[in-house]
Motif scaffolding. Structure first.
Motif, mmCIF file in Angstrom:
data_model
loop_
_atom_site.group_PDB
_atom_site.id
_atom_site.type_symbol
_atom_site.label_atom_id
_atom_site.label_comp_id
_atom_site.label_asym_id
_atom_site.label_seq_id
_atom_site.Cartn_x
_atom_site.Cartn_y
_atom_site.Cartn_z
ATOM 1 N N ASN A 117 2.440 -5.802 29.227
ATOM 2 C CA ASN A 117 3.498 -5.622 28.222
ATOM 3 C C ASN A 117 3.959 -6.949 27.621
ATOM 4 O O ASN A 117 5.132 -7.116 27.317
ATOM 5 C CB ASN A 117 4.710 -4.911 28.856
ATOM 6 C CG ASN A 117 4.410 -3.476 29.234
ATOM 7 O OD1 ASN A 117 3.882 -2.725 28.427
ATOM 8 N ND2 ASN A 117 4.726 -3.106 30.466
ATOM 9 N N GLU A 118 3.049 -7.906 27.436
ATOM 10 C CA GLU A 118 3.483 -9.183 26.867
ATOM 11 C C GLU A 118 3.767 -9.032 25.373
ATOM 12 O O GLU A 118 3.101 -8.275 24.674
ATOM 13 C CB GLU A 118 2.396 -10.248 27.043
ATOM 14 C CG GLU A 118 2.014 -10.473 28.490
ATOM 15 C CD GLU A 118 0.575 -10.121 28.717
ATOM 16 O OE1 GLU A 118 0.039 -9.345 27.895
ATOM 17 O OE2 GLU A 118 0.001 -10.590 29.716
ATOM 18 N N ARG A 163 -2.537 -14.446 25.824
ATOM 19 C CA ARG A 163 -3.350 -14.154 26.998
ATOM 20 C C ARG A 163 -3.718 -15.461 27.699
ATOM 21 O O ARG A 163 -3.644 -16.539 27.120
ATOM 22 C CB ARG A 163 -4.633 -13.404 26.602
ATOM 23 C CG ARG A 163 -4.390 -12.109 25.859
ATOM 24 C CD ARG A 163 -3.732 -11.076 26.779
ATOM 25 N NE ARG A 163 -3.362 -9.871 26.084
ATOM 26 C CZ ARG A 163 -4.152 -8.814 25.939
ATOM 27 N NH1 ARG A 163 -5.375 -8.838 26.405
ATOM 28 N NH2 ARG A 163 -3.704 -7.726 25.321
ATOM 29 N N THR A 164 -4.152 -15.348 28.941
ATOM 30 C CA THR A 164 -4.639 -16.522 29.662
ATOM 31 C C THR A 164 -5.868 -17.046 28.941
ATOM 32 O O THR A 164 -6.845 -16.327 28.738
ATOM 33 C CB THR A 164 -4.992 -16.161 31.107
ATOM 34 O OG1 THR A 164 -3.824 -15.652 31.745
ATOM 35 C CG2 THR A 164 -5.489 -17.384 31.869
ATOM 36 N N PRO A 246 -9.619 -3.834 26.629
ATOM 37 C CA PRO A 246 -9.030 -5.168 26.472
ATOM 38 C C PRO A 246 -7.506 -5.168 26.542
ATOM 39 O O PRO A 246 -6.905 -6.234 26.531
ATOM 40 C CB PRO A 246 -9.513 -5.607 25.086
ATOM 41 C CG PRO A 246 -9.732 -4.321 24.351
ATOM 42 C CD PRO A 246 -10.237 -3.354 25.389
ATOM 43 N N GLU A 247 -6.896 -3.988 26.638
ATOM 44 C CA GLU A 247 -5.439 -3.864 26.727
ATOM 45 C C GLU A 247 -4.746 -4.660 25.612
ATOM 46 O O GLU A 247 -3.958 -5.560 25.853
ATOM 47 C CB GLU A 247 -4.942 -4.308 28.097
ATOM 48 C CG GLU A 247 -5.455 -3.465 29.235
ATOM 49 C CD GLU A 247 -4.918 -3.914 30.574
ATOM 50 O OE1 GLU A 247 -3.936 -3.316 31.045
ATOM 51 O OE2 GLU A 247 -5.477 -4.882 31.132
ATOM 52 N N LEU A 248 -5.074 -4.273 24.408
ATOM 53 C CA LEU A 248 -4.535 -4.972 23.242
ATOM 54 C C LEU A 248 -3.059 -4.664 23.058
ATOM 55 O O LEU A 248 -2.563 -3.622 23.506
ATOM 56 C CB LEU A 248 -5.310 -4.538 22.000
ATOM 57 C CG LEU A 248 -6.809 -4.837 21.990
ATOM 58 C CD1 LEU A 248 -7.445 -4.263 20.736
ATOM 59 C CD2 LEU A 248 -7.068 -6.329 22.098
ATOM 60 N N PRO A 249 -2.339 -5.548 22.376
ATOM 61 C CA PRO A 249 -0.948 -5.236 22.029
ATOM 62 C C PRO A 249 -0.867 -3.945 21.218
ATOM 63 O O PRO A 249 -1.802 -3.593 20.484
ATOM 64 C CB PRO A 249 -0.525 -6.450 21.190
ATOM 65 C CG PRO A 249 -1.450 -7.546 21.604
ATOM 66 C CD PRO A 249 -2.750 -6.889 21.926
ATOM 67 N N ALA A 250 0.247 -3.252 21.332
ATOM 68 C CA ALA A 250 0.407 -1.967 20.649
ATOM 69 C C ALA A 250 0.196 -2.083 19.146
ATOM 70 O O ALA A 250 -0.303 -1.149 18.507
ATOM 71 C CB ALA A 250 1.791 -1.394 20.951
#
Length: 304
Positions: A117-118, A163-164, A246-250
């Protein structure tokens, strides 16, 4: 082996809703026993000391229709590939994740049980691959993909900022891009990552496990055996999808992204299954010191 035969050695008949999940798992051929074993260790054994007697593992996987010989072959392969380590006590063998296996599942644990949730500022990291030959580029591309990058061109990859960041190396140049407007950013995301395929995987997962959630609404609980079977298959199937996401931002995702519904379903089911499944492990899972110790405190933060 049919579901009934797989469970014939157990004292409790498998619940029909759970049996359908086992049938679905068995229908996937060939059965990748090694992958299921990694799920068992990462989800159920690492939080409880990390060591499991091979006999306990064979008994558990028998319910999934995995024959003892296939279990032994799989653990031997995982040991040879440095995912598991073996300890012998008399004639019994006990296995734990190797340091490599623990490190890999530590990252998988974060992705499976904890949502990302960044905040995102609209910018991308930009990686330009050097022209070191196709073989070298493929290796660099795989490394960047593991870090969450997607390809927009053969030698250009992007990842959302925040992201890292992988360490810059000689084989690619890493830059910070400027902010990209919402519509353009979503088009970039559609080009860089296989979002349609990932979404389809989530939809299949939801269709597979929603019947179990509905069944649990009609009864108080499952038997401990049913709970441990359902929990392992839940994590195994969710793991297969989330580790490709990739769990992209919403802001980069299509509307009504099914990944959010799949995670909510996973959390709801996991919380319903955890007590019964831990009860089964209390009675049937052994290490060289006897029964497994209770779960570590961090275990209870999963899907919080």
């Amino acid at each position: 082996m049919t579901t009934t035969e797989a469970a014939s050695g157990a004292a409790t008949a498998i619940d029909p809703a759970v049996a359908r999940l086992v049938d679905h798992f068995q229908a996937r051929t060939p059965i990748r026993a090694w992958s299921l074993i990694v799920t068992v260790y990462g989800d159920a054994i690492v939080p409880r000391g990390g060591v499991l007697w091979l006999g306990s593992l064979i008994d558990l996987l028998d319910v999934f229709g995995v024959a003892p010989g296939l279990v032994r072959t799989a653990v031997s392969r995982l040991t040879a590939d440095d995912w598991l380590m073996r300890t012998r006590v008399g004639r019994k063998s006990y296995y734990r994740l190797s340091p490599r296996g623990r490190a890999a599942f530590a990252e998988a644990t974060r992705r499976i049980y904890f949502a990302r949730n960044e905040p995102w500022d609209g910018r991308f990291h930009l990686a330009i691959l050097d022209d070191g030959g196709e073989g070298n580029r493929s290796a660099v591309r795989r490394s960047l993909e593991e870090a969450g990058f997607g390809a927009v061109a053969p030698t250009v990859m992007i990842a959302p900022s925040g992201r890292t960041r992988p360490e810059p190396g000689l084989d690619y140049i890493l830059m910070e891009g400027t902010a990209v407007p919402g519509g353009d950013a979503r088009r970039l995301a559609e080009r860089a990552w296989p979002l349609e395929r990932i979404a389809a995987g989530y939809e299949r997962f939801i269709a597979q496990f929603e019947p179990l959630a509905e069944a649990l609404e009609e009864r108080d609980r499952l038997s401990p055996l049913d709970a441990v079977i359902a929990r392992i298959l839940l994590v195994h199937e969710f793991r297969r999808i989330i580790l490709r996401d990739p769990e992209l931002p919403a802001a980069l995702l299509p509307e009504n992204w099914p990944g959010s519904r799949a995670r909510a379903l996973s959390a709801r089911l996991y919380k319903r299954l955890v007590n019964g499944s831990e009860s089964w492990l209390d009675r049937h899972a052994f290490s060289e010191d006897g029964r497994l110790p209770p779960p570590e405190p961090a275990f209870f933060e999963r899907f919080a």
